[in-house]
Design a protein around this motif. Sequence first.
Motif, mmCIF file in Angstrom:
data_model
loop_
_atom_site.group_PDB
_atom_site.id
_atom_site.type_symbol
_atom_site.label_atom_id
_atom_site.label_comp_id
_atom_site.label_asym_id
_atom_site.label_seq_id
_atom_site.Cartn_x
_atom_site.Cartn_y
_atom_site.Cartn_z
ATOM 1 N N VAL A 136 3.013 13.398 -30.156
ATOM 2 C CA VAL A 136 3.169 13.801 -28.752
ATOM 3 C C VAL A 136 2.836 15.273 -28.519
ATOM 4 N N GLY A 137 2.280 15.933 -29.535
ATOM 5 C CA GLY A 137 1.766 17.273 -29.292
ATOM 6 C C GLY A 137 2.410 18.409 -30.048
ATOM 7 N N TRP A 138 3.463 18.142 -30.831
ATOM 8 C CA TRP A 138 4.100 19.222 -31.590
ATOM 9 C C TRP A 138 3.226 19.589 -32.778
ATOM 10 N N ARG A 139 3.067 20.860 -33.035
ATOM 11 C CA ARG A 139 2.260 21.326 -34.153
ATOM 12 C C ARG A 139 2.999 22.398 -34.941
ATOM 13 N N VAL A 140 2.777 22.406 -36.257
ATOM 14 C CA VAL A 140 3.324 23.429 -37.146
ATOM 15 C C VAL A 140 2.235 24.462 -37.387
ATOM 16 N N GLU A 141 2.537 25.705 -37.102
ATOM 17 C CA GLU A 141 1.532 26.758 -37.236
ATOM 18 C C GLU A 141 1.886 27.752 -38.336
ATOM 19 N N ALA A 142 2.923 27.481 -39.093
ATOM 20 C CA ALA A 142 3.320 28.364 -40.198
ATOM 21 C C ALA A 142 2.813 27.780 -41.519
ATOM 22 N N GLY A 143 2.949 28.568 -42.584
ATOM 23 C CA GLY A 143 2.538 28.119 -43.895
ATOM 24 C C GLY A 143 3.556 27.195 -44.533
ATOM 25 N N ALA A 144 3.245 26.753 -45.740
ATOM 26 C CA ALA A 144 4.100 25.793 -46.433
ATOM 27 C C ALA A 144 5.479 26.376 -46.729
ATOM 28 N N GLY A 145 5.532 27.670 -47.087
ATOM 29 C CA GLY A 145 6.810 28.287 -47.426
ATOM 30 C C GLY A 145 7.802 28.267 -46.284
ATOM 31 N N PRO A 146 7.436 28.795 -45.109
ATOM 32 C CA PRO A 146 8.365 28.750 -43.980
ATOM 33 C C PRO A 146 8.743 27.331 -43.563
ATOM 34 N N VAL A 147 7.794 26.395 -43.640
ATOM 35 C CA VAL A 147 8.094 25.011 -43.262
ATOM 36 C C VAL A 147 9.125 24.413 -44.214
ATOM 37 N N LEU A 148 8.940 24.620 -45.514
ATOM 38 C CA LEU A 148 9.924 24.131 -46.486
ATOM 39 C C LEU A 148 11.265 24.828 -46.274
ATOM 40 N N GLY A 149 11.220 26.109 -45.904
ATOM 41 C CA GLY A 149 12.454 26.816 -45.609
ATOM 42 C C GLY A 149 13.189 26.205 -44.424
ATOM 43 N N ALA A 150 12.436 25.795 -43.397
ATOM 44 C CA ALA A 150 13.050 25.169 -42.226
ATOM 45 C C ALA A 150 13.719 23.851 -42.608
ATOM 46 N N TYR A 151 13.030 23.032 -43.395
ATOM 47 C CA TYR A 151 13.618 21.762 -43.810
ATOM 48 C C TYR A 151 14.833 21.991 -44.708
ATOM 49 N N GLY A 152 14.741 22.982 -45.585
ATOM 50 C CA GLY A 152 15.898 23.299 -46.428
ATOM 51 C C GLY A 152 17.085 23.746 -45.604
ATOM 52 N N LEU A 153 16.828 24.527 -44.562
ATOM 53 C CA LEU A 153 17.895 24.990 -43.679
ATOM 54 C C LEU A 153 18.539 23.820 -42.942
ATOM 55 N N LEU A 154 17.717 22.884 -42.489
ATOM 56 C CA LEU A 154 18.240 21.695 -41.806
ATOM 57 C C LEU A 154 19.122 20.860 -42.729
ATOM 58 N N LEU A 155 18.690 20.682 -43.974
ATOM 59 C CA LEU A 155 19.466 19.866 -44.907
ATOM 60 C C LEU A 155 20.753 20.582 -45.324
ATOM 61 N N LEU A 156 20.702 21.901 -45.441
ATOM 62 C CA LEU A 156 21.926 22.657 -45.736
ATOM 63 C C LEU A 156 22.933 22.493 -44.602
ATOM 64 N N PHE A 157 22.458 22.585 -43.363
ATOM 65 C CA PHE A 157 23.349 22.431 -42.217
ATOM 66 C C PHE A 157 23.889 21.003 -42.144
#
Length: 273
Positions: A136-157
């Motif tokens: 539906v139009g969402w795009r990731v514009e960061a590199g692999a490191g920040p993206v993995l960091g975001a997912y890690g942050l979500l799983l920690l929460f």
Amino acid sequence: MTALARRGDGGALADGLALLGRHLLRVRRAPGLFVLTQAMPLILLLFFGYVFGSALTLPGDGGYRSYLLPGLFTAVAAGGLMTGMMQAAQDAQRGVADRFRTLPISRAAVPLGQAAADVLVTAAGLIPLALVGWAVGWRVEAGAGPVLGAYGLLLLFRFATCWAGIHLGLLLRDEEAAAQLGSATFVLQLVSGAYVPTSGMTGWLRAVAEWNPLSAVAAACRGLFGGPAAGLADVPGAAWPMAHPVAASVGWSLVLLAVFVPSAVRRYARGGR
């Protein structure tokens, strides 16, 4: 002294991993709660993205939907509160927790296994939401490191909120009460920056929303994923968690774990009393 202290961290970890399979099998045999918690963000994406999205103008090609996706990821992470509460209340009401307490295992093993299984299931459940968001139009514009960091942050929460839910479920010891309270937790999502920018809220409501942990996690994910929505939380007058969302998200998660891990283990060891 709890069984966790008598056996040591190693014993609790080994017992918790041994019970991990039990909780994963439980999801497989009774997938209703999993389907509910994972399907709801998809419904909200389609509803909010196309109904509310037509009334909100935000920068970028994805518009409101690009802003909404990190908020929905955050809602999934916060869902650990509801699943942890309902599963713990179910085990307590049906006597499963009492039977486990008769076994020679660490008192931390059962809640630890439940929380670990919940994180694994959530990690898999984030994938369909990301794929629909991409469609539906969402795009990731960061590199692999920040993206993995975001997912890690979500799983920690998610791990932290699950422990909070386990504590509340052992406190309630009633499936129906846990279900009703779990539904009420949706208010926490509404009074946050998960779905709309907090900068447009009135004074006192904005303060409440910006100190809501969900707002910090959503803002951190927007920043880590990149894109036009990344800087929307960086506005004059924003509270400290919104100005430092990554640090605030980690801090909120650690505070929740520090409070609810020992309290949940103690309550489990006492049989909910």
